[in-house]
Design a protein around this motif. Structure first.
Motif, short mmCIF file in Angstrom:
data_model
loop_
_atom_site.label_atom_id
_atom_site.label_comp_id
_atom_site.label_asym_id
_atom_site.label_seq_id
_atom_site.Cartn_x
_atom_site.Cartn_y
_atom_site.Cartn_z
N PRO A 202 -48.38 19.57 -18.83
CA PRO A 202 -48.31 19.64 -20.24
C PRO A 202 -49.50 20.21 -21.10
N PRO A 203 -49.40 21.13 -21.80
CA PRO A 203 -50.71 21.62 -22.50
C PRO A 203 -51.05 20.40 -23.60
N ASP B 85 -52.65 20.61 -26.15
CA ASP B 85 -52.27 20.71 -27.63
C ASP B 85 -50.74 20.80 -28.00
N ARG B 86 -50.13 20.55 -27.09
CA ARG B 86 -48.51 20.34 -27.29
C ARG B 86 -47.93 18.90 -27.01
N LEU B 87 -48.97 17.80 -27.08
CA LEU B 87 -48.70 16.55 -26.68
C LEU B 87 -47.68 15.98 -28.04
N ASP B 88 -47.95 16.34 -29.05
CA ASP B 88 -47.01 16.01 -30.11
C ASP B 88 -45.58 16.55 -29.86
N ASP B 89 -45.29 17.65 -29.38
CA ASP B 89 -43.92 18.02 -28.99
C ASP B 89 -43.30 16.98 -27.84
N VAL B 90 -44.11 16.92 -26.96
CA VAL B 90 -43.67 15.62 -26.01
C VAL B 90 -43.24 14.33 -26.62
N MET B 91 -44.21 13.81 -27.41
CA MET B 91 -43.79 12.72 -28.25
C MET B 91 -42.74 12.99 -29.13
N ASP B 92 -42.65 13.85 -29.79
CA ASP B 92 -41.23 13.98 -30.68
C ASP B 92 -39.85 14.08 -29.68
N LEU B 93 -39.92 14.52 -28.55
CA LEU B 93 -38.74 14.36 -27.60
C LEU B 93 -38.62 12.89 -27.27
N ILE C 93 -50.74 9.22 -20.63
CA ILE C 93 -50.93 10.43 -20.34
C ILE C 93 -52.59 10.70 -19.94
N SER C 94 -53.28 10.00 -20.36
CA SER C 94 -54.79 10.00 -20.30
C SER C 94 -55.18 9.30 -18.97
N ASP C 95 -54.04 8.41 -18.42
CA ASP C 95 -54.62 7.63 -17.24
C ASP C 95 -54.43 8.52 -15.95
N GLU C 96 -55.32 8.53 -15.03
CA GLU C 96 -55.44 9.32 -13.88
C GLU C 96 -54.26 9.06 -12.80
N LEU C 97 -53.70 8.05 -13.28
CA LEU C 97 -52.50 7.70 -12.00
C LEU C 97 -51.24 7.94 -12.58
N PHE C 98 -51.25 8.45 -13.84
CA PHE C 98 -49.88 8.84 -14.63
C PHE C 98 -49.86 10.39 -14.29
N HIS C 99 -48.67 10.89 -14.22
CA HIS C 99 -48.35 12.16 -13.91
C HIS C 99 -47.04 12.47 -15.04
N THR C 100 -47.33 13.70 -15.64
CA THR C 100 -46.43 14.42 -16.65
C THR C 100 -46.21 15.63 -16.35
N THR C 101 -44.74 15.88 -16.33
CA THR C 101 -44.43 17.24 -16.20
C THR C 101 -43.42 17.52 -17.45
N VAL C 102 -43.48 18.66 -17.93
CA VAL C 102 -42.66 19.35 -19.07
C VAL C 102 -41.73 20.67 -18.67
N CYS C 103 -40.80 20.67 -19.21
CA CYS C 103 -39.97 21.75 -19.08
C CYS C 103 -39.94 22.41 -20.39
N CYS C 104 -40.32 23.97 -20.44
CA CYS C 104 -40.50 24.81 -21.62
C CYS C 104 -39.68 25.95 -21.52
#
Length: 237
Positions: free
Chosen positions: A27-28, A30-38, A75-86
């Protein structure tokens, strides 16, 4: 062309008369707001445990703000992993973000406890239930593993459901595990769609949870949810 962010996979699908092209990526920032909206629009309002806890009926602005703090921290935790589909625009521009997948690395002897302390009664109830869900934490010796990626949810925009995005997220979870040397990934599948997607991807059911009995234990109703939730897992070769 060099992608500005790590891309795990690309795929296309035809739905009706339209063909959609997607890419699964990191996830970029600067696009975390888009992730949160979802997350807010779909996951918080549709996921079985959140519905049973009354999240869709609570103070939406307060709940959104509170949950945003949680997601941002994750998302800021190094143990956490996020993938987005765009949506894939065939260039370096990041198209519309239409889905997200979350998981966290769980290591042996890590206590299962609430790191996030909700203020709203709805989120507090939801996380109380989450802490009592079946887990692989106590089965790591039996499985002969010392760490695994534990799913924390998959969300897909309603417009793009039926395009195989959830299925692709599960495949990407395998890729992440393989790259990072993690031998197994699992998730509590609370929706029939993700249960079926996991079965197609070769995941095995480790434990089942009867939502009616679980609801009685916590004083809530799982009306409109699947009868059974499944703790499902897959080993990474």
């Amino acid at each position: 062309m060099t992608e500005p962010f790590k891309v795990w996979s690309k795929f296309s699908v035809t739905k009706g008369t339209e063909t959609f092209k997607f890419k699964m990526m990191e996830p970029p920032i600067d696009r975390l707001d888009d992730v949160m909206d979802l997350v807010y629009k779909y996951f918080m309002k549709e996921e079985s445990i959140f519905k049973a806890a009354g999240v869709p009926k609570g103070d939406q602005e307060a709940l959104k703000a509170e949950y945003e703090l949680l997601v941002t921290g994750y998302i800021s935790d190094e143990l956490f992993h996020t993938t987005v589909c765009c949506v894939d625009n065939d260039n370096e521009e990041i198209g519309e973000i239409v889905g997200a997948s979350f998981m966290t690395l769980t290591k042996k002897n890590t206590p299962l406890e609430l790191q996030f302390h909700p203020q709203s009664k709805e989120l507090l109830k939801a996380f109380e239930m989450i802490l009592t869900l079946p887990s692989l934490t106590t089965k790591m010796d039996e499985l002969n593993i010392d760490q695994y990626y534990d799913g924390r949810g998959v969300v897909v925009s309603s417009k793009y459901r039926g395009c195989g995005i959830a299925q692709e997220f599960l495949k990407v979870r395998r890729l992440v595990c393989k790259e990072k040397g993690v031998p197994l990934t699992c998730a509590m599948m609370t929706a029939i769609g993700t249960q079926k997607a996991a079965e197609r991807d070769g995941w095995q059911t480790m434990e089942e949870l009867d939502f009616e009995e679980f609801g009685k234990l916590h004083g809530v109703s799982f009306e409109g949810s699947p009868k059974i939730a499944k703790l499902m897992a897959v080993r990474i070769d």
